[in-house]
Design a protein around this motif. Structure first.
Motif, PDB file in Angstrom:
ATOM      1  N   LEU A  13      -1.227  -8.205 -15.781  1.00 20.97           N
ATOM      2  CA  LEU A  13      -2.314  -7.212 -15.794  1.00 20.97           C
ATOM      3  C   LEU A  13      -2.309  -6.388 -14.514  1.00 20.97           C
ATOM      4  N   LEU A  14      -2.106  -7.093 -13.383  1.00 18.39           N
ATOM      5  CA  LEU A  14      -2.085  -6.403 -12.089  1.00 18.39           C
ATOM      6  C   LEU A  14      -0.930  -5.398 -12.052  1.00 18.39           C
ATOM      7  N   CYS A  15       0.255  -5.831 -12.559  1.00 15.49           N
ATOM      8  CA  CYS A  15       1.415  -4.925 -12.585  1.00 15.49           C
ATOM      9  C   CYS A  15       1.091  -3.676 -13.398  1.00 15.49           C
ATOM     10  N   LEU A  16       0.427  -3.885 -14.529  1.00 18.69           N
ATOM     11  CA  LEU A  16       0.066  -2.738 -15.379  1.00 18.69           C
ATOM     12  C   LEU A  16      -0.851  -1.783 -14.623  1.00 18.69           C
TER      13      LEU A  16
ATOM     14  N   VAL B  83      10.172   3.033  -8.183  1.00 20.35           N
ATOM     15  CA  VAL B  83      11.230   2.103  -7.752  1.00 20.35           C
ATOM     16  C   VAL B  83      10.720   1.046  -6.760  1.00 20.35           C
ATOM     17  N   PRO B  84      10.050   1.451  -5.653  1.00 20.58           N
ATOM     18  CA  PRO B  84       9.581   0.405  -4.722  1.00 20.58           C
ATOM     19  C   PRO B  84       8.573  -0.534  -5.383  1.00 20.58           C
ATOM     20  N   LEU B  85       7.758   0.046  -6.267  1.00 21.90           N
ATOM     21  CA  LEU B  85       6.747  -0.755  -6.964  1.00 21.90           C
ATOM     22  C   LEU B  85       7.429  -1.831  -7.811  1.00 21.90           C
ATOM     23  N   LEU B  86       8.447  -1.391  -8.545  1.00 22.53           N
ATOM     24  CA  LEU B  86       9.174  -2.320  -9.416  1.00 22.53           C
ATOM     25  C   LEU B  86       9.857  -3.405  -8.574  1.00 22.53           C
ATOM     26  N   ALA B  87      10.481  -2.994  -7.475  1.00 23.25           N
ATOM     27  CA  ALA B  87      11.168  -3.960  -6.607  1.00 23.25           C
ATOM     28  C   ALA B  87      10.175  -5.000  -6.092  1.00 23.25           C
ATOM     29  N   GLY B  88       9.002  -4.538  -5.655  1.00 27.94           N
ATOM     30  CA  GLY B  88       7.970  -5.448  -5.147  1.00 27.94           C
ATOM     31  C   GLY B  88       7.477  -6.391  -6.227  1.00 27.94           C
ATOM     32  N   GLN B  89       7.279  -5.845  -7.419  1.00 24.76           N
ATOM     33  CA  GLN B  89       6.770  -6.673  -8.522  1.00 24.76           C
ATOM     34  C   GLN B  89       7.807  -7.725  -8.927  1.00 24.76           C
ATOM     35  N   VAL B  90       9.085  -7.335  -8.912  1.00 25.19           N
ATOM     36  CA  VAL B  90      10.136  -8.316  -9.240  1.00 25.19           C
ATOM     37  C   VAL B  90      10.146  -9.427  -8.189  1.00 25.19           C
ATOM     38  N   ALA B  91      10.011  -9.052  -6.924  1.00 26.67           N
ATOM     39  CA  ALA B  91      10.002 -10.058  -5.847  1.00 26.67           C
ATOM     40  C   ALA B  91       8.825 -11.020  -6.024  1.00 26.67           C
ATOM     41  N   VAL B  92       7.652 -10.480  -6.367  1.00 28.90           N
ATOM     42  CA  VAL B  92       6.467 -11.337  -6.550  1.00 28.90           C
ATOM     43  C   VAL B  92       6.635 -12.216  -7.789  1.00 28.90           C
ATOM     44  N   ALA B  93       7.172 -11.629  -8.882  1.00 37.70           N
ATOM     45  CA  ALA B  93       7.377 -12.413 -10.106  1.00 37.70           C
ATOM     46  C   ALA B  93       8.344 -13.572  -9.837  1.00 37.70           C
ATOM     47  N   PHE B 112       5.451  -7.039   0.961  1.00 41.53           N
ATOM     48  CA  PHE B 112       6.327  -5.969   0.475  1.00 41.53           C
ATOM     49  C   PHE B 112       5.678  -5.212  -0.689  1.00 41.53           C
ATOM     50  N   LEU B 113       5.121  -5.960  -1.657  1.00 41.26           N
ATOM     51  CA  LEU B 113       4.512  -5.276  -2.808  1.00 41.26           C
ATOM     52  C   LEU B 113       3.304  -4.443  -2.360  1.00 41.26           C
ATOM     53  N   LEU B 115       2.832  -2.906   0.461  1.00 45.59           N
ATOM     54  CA  LEU B 115       3.288  -1.644   1.047  1.00 45.59           C
ATOM     55  C   LEU B 115       3.917  -0.743  -0.019  1.00 45.59           C
ATOM     56  N   ALA B 116       4.582  -1.363  -1.012  1.00 39.63           N
ATOM     57  CA  ALA B 116       5.214  -0.572  -2.082  1.00 39.63           C
ATOM     58  C   ALA B 116       4.157   0.185  -2.897  1.00 39.63           C
ATOM     59  N   ILE B 117       2.981  -0.432  -3.091  1.00 36.62           N
ATOM     60  CA  ILE B 117       1.905   0.261  -3.826  1.00 36.62           C
ATOM     61  C   ILE B 117       1.569   1.568  -3.104  1.00 36.62           C
ATOM     62  N   GLY B 118       1.407   1.478  -1.781  1.00 36.81           N
ATOM     63  CA  GLY B 118       1.073   2.662  -0.978  1.00 36.81           C
ATOM     64  C   GLY B 118       2.185   3.689  -1.048  1.00 36.81           C
ATOM     65  N   ALA B 119       3.446   3.223  -0.938  1.00 31.35           N
ATOM     66  CA  ALA B 119       4.591   4.150  -0.970  1.00 31.35           C
ATOM     67  C   ALA B 119       4.617   4.897  -2.297  1.00 31.35           C
ATOM     68  N   SER B 120       4.344   4.165  -3.362  1.00 29.18           N
ATOM     69  CA  SER B 120       4.408   4.748  -4.692  1.00 29.18           C
ATOM     70  C   SER B 120       3.349   5.851  -4.871  1.00 29.18           C
ATOM     71  N   ILE B 121       2.135   5.549  -4.497  1.00 27.13           N
ATOM     72  CA  ILE B 121       1.058   6.553  -4.635  1.00 27.13           C
ATOM     73  C   ILE B 121       1.338   7.745  -3.722  1.00 27.13           C
ATOM     74  N   ALA B 122       1.825   7.451  -2.499  1.00 22.59           N
ATOM     75  CA  ALA B 122       2.073   8.533  -1.534  1.00 22.59           C
ATOM     76  C   ALA B 122       3.143   9.486  -2.061  1.00 22.59           C
TER      77      ALA B 122
END
Lengths: 190, 435
Positions: A13-16, B83-93, B112-113, B115-122
């Motif tokens: 959910l968070l990822c979404l 891309v950074p968001l996906l990389a961060g999410q994969v690392a967390v998963a 990492f995730l 900071l990736a959230i911020g990078a993505s929005i920026a």
């Protein structure tokens, strides 16, 4: 429900949600660029810096300063959201025909905020005051504008407007898109 | 054999010890919990290096995007935003699936995730030239999207980043209009994480960092969210927080094992000393006087509730301290009362009558506080306390000498005398400790 499953579900959910935010911003931008009406705003660029988003050309507009004529003016507060109704002046540039605290029923408008207010004037914050450029180009754009201004030539932006949402499409220096202008001056990207 | 190897060996022995009846199950569980991080083969240094590495990579990606590659088309930028968001999410998963027990992976992937959230929005903001109008929204969305990671990963580094984001948001939100009241509920939702670690590892470095981070965020919140109040009142509120932290560390947190109350005490002492010394200067006093405003009963009920809760907490703690009659503790805890007295004395009408009154109160307070602390350090053979008291006294004298028109000769003599007294007191105490 088992704990790992619950954690997995919550993470999903968070990822979404994390995807939804940029996706919605992109969708709003794309829709406005595709379907919005193009307006030209006279502007003056300067070059500042944002550590997160990079180097950009900061744009100031003569339209930021508006006389207070509305009867509602005295009730308006600093930071308040207002709606600026768009009209075209004799030279084809955008001007504000009216400010209101509610969006108009028809015609193009943009959502703005009150930066500060005096007794008979209001200073607005327009939501398209940044034009992001490659880090070496932004200071060059400022220099080019300063040079150009000495010869009384103009700079303007083209802003697409749709349902109060505004997206800056291009910055023009002396009738050319800024990157083309810099290329023509021999100061293109490194 | 290294320390962590010893611990791993001990953990390996536990089942045999339980079955042999040497240890019961509870004792074995407690030992396992206590030595678990070592069993994972991760020292604190490794975790910190992991966090630092993830943070550097995250900030590096933000800076790479900030270059604003002129060659990228809009479609490419849009794609790159994820891309950074996906990389961060994969690392967390991956961490949640395979490295759940590893503090290093949990903290590093979380940072990492975040900071990736911020990078993505920026990057989206950059692509569509979104203006500077709403940095508050940017920070709020970023912080809210990172908040669940504190709990999903049990990550304290993400908690610290979340508080930093929240503080940044409060400043931006307050700039437009006073609506930073959301700071408080948003801070509260992160508290269960602090509480959990305070209970499980009271004296650990993680708890200390969390407490310091929380304390700094609270002070920041009080100063920013109450920016409609006159500075004097804001100092009063902040000094109440410092005094409450100090008093709570001496009684409510005192039973914590392994000097677990130390961060709260250090936070309280540092804050009280700073505010008291600040008020000993003439300039802040004059500034308070010229900008005086009576208490504004603002319509912001949420901020007012925080204010009253804090005052109530302080009053209860001071009343408890009063019953034990430890003069030094009472004196340190009286700091908000001194600030209150200063606030009353700098009022235009009162100040005109006795312009030096407020200065006198603040200076006498710092003087008595430092002398009593110094004395207590001597009596209890406590070097830190002795030097702390002496340090405050020196700073007070320094302030007085830069703030007044006394002749250089007199200043020189007093400095030499104070320096000599400082050395003498340390020498006496060291001899007593060795005896």
């Amino acid at each position: 429900m088992k704990r790992p499953l619950l954690v997995g579900l919550l993470f999903l959910l968070l990822c979404l949600a994390q995807w939804a935010v940029p996706a919605m911003m992109i969708q709003a931008g794309e829709k406005t660029l595709e379907q919005g009406t193009a307006w030209r705003f006279r502007t003056a660029p300067v070059d500042p810096y944002d550590p997160f988003v990079g180097r950009f050309v900061r744009l100031s507009y003569a339209l930021e300063r508006q006389p207070l004529v509305s009867a509602q003016g005295p009730e308006w507060q600093q930071g308040q959201k207002l709606y600026a109704h768009l009209a075209e002046d004799a030279q084809g540039f955008a001007e504000f025909s009216e400010l209101s605290s509610e969006p108009p029923a028809d015609g193009d408008y943009i959502a703005v905020r009150i930066r500060y207010k005096t007794r008979d004037e209001v200073w607005l914050h327009l939501p398209f005051d940044r034009f992001y450029m490659e880090e070496h180009q932004a200071p060059q754009a400022e220099l080019a504008y300063a040079e150009m201004q000495r010869e009384s030539r103009e700079a303007w932006t083209v802003v697409r407007v749709r349902d109060g949402h505004a997206v800056l499409e291009e910055l023009y220096l002396d009738g050319l898109p800024v990157r083309e202008y810099l290329d023509s001056m021999g100061t293109g990207p490194r | 054999m290294s320390d962590s190897k010893h611990k791993r060996w001990l953990l390996g022995e536990l089942p045999a010890l339980v079955s042999a009846g040497v240890l019961d199950n509870d004792a074995a569980r407690r030992l396992r919990e206590h030595y678990q991080s070592a069993a994972n083969g991760q020292s604190l240094g490794m975790v910190l290096l992991g966090i630092l590495g993830a943070a550097l990579i995250g900030f590096g990606i933000i800076l790479l995007f900030a270059h604003n590659w002129a060659q990228w088309t809009r479609e490419m930028r849009t794609l790159m935003s994820f891309v950074p968001l996906l990389a961060g999410q994969v690392a967390v998963a991956w961490t949640l699936l395979r490295r759940r027990e590893s503090a290093l992976w949990r903290e590093a992937s979380g940072v990492f995730l975040t900071l990736a959230i911020g990078a993505s929005i920026a990057l989206v903001e950059q692509t569509y030239h979104y203006g500077s109008g709403d940095p508050a929204s940017f920070l709020m969305v970023w912080s809210l999207l990172a908040l669940p990671l504190i709990y999903l990963l049990d990550s304290s580094a993400v908690a610290l980043l979340y508080w930093a984001g929240l503080c940044g948001w409060a400043l931006c939100a307050q700039k437009w209009r006073p609506d930073a009241v959301w700071f408080w509920p948003l801070l509260v939702v992160s508290l269960p994480h602090v509480w959990r670690h305070l209970r499980s590892d009271t004296a650990g470095l993680r708890s200390a960092w969390l407490l310091w981070g929380l304390g700094i965020s609270l002070v920041y919140g009080l100063l920013v969210a109450f920016d409609y109040l006159w500075w004097g009142w804001r100092l009063l509120v902040t000094s109440s927080l410092f005094a409450a932290a100090l008093l709570a560390s001496n009684r409510w947190l005192a039973p914590l094992p392994g000097k677990g109350n130390r961060p709260a005490r250090q936070f309280g002492v540092l804050g009280i000393a700073t505010i008291s010394l600040l008020l000993a200067f003439e300039t802040p006093q004059l500034w308070l006087h010229y900008h005086y405003q009576s208490w504004q009963w603002n319509e912001l009920a949420a901020s007012a509730a925080v204010l009253w809760l804090l005052m109530l907490l302080y009053a209860v703690l001071w009343a408890q301290a009063w019953r034990q009659r430890d003069p030094l503790e009472l004196l340190w805890g009286a700091s908000p009362l001194v600030v209150l007295a200063v606030c009353w004395l700098v009022q235009p009408g009162v100040y005109a009558a006795g312009a030096e009154g407020a200065m006198l109160v603040a200076n006498v307070y710092v003087f008595v506080l430092s002398v009593m602390t110094l004395r207590s350090g001597m009596h209890r053979t406590n070097m830190a306390r002795l030097n702390g008291g002496m340090g405050m006294l020196c700073l007070l004298i320094l302030i007085r000498f830069f703030d007044s028109d006394l002749p250089f000769l007199l200043r020189g003599i007093v400095f030499v005398l104070i320096g000599a007294a400082f050395l003498f007191a340390n020498w006496r105490l060291r001899r007593r400790m060795l005896a």
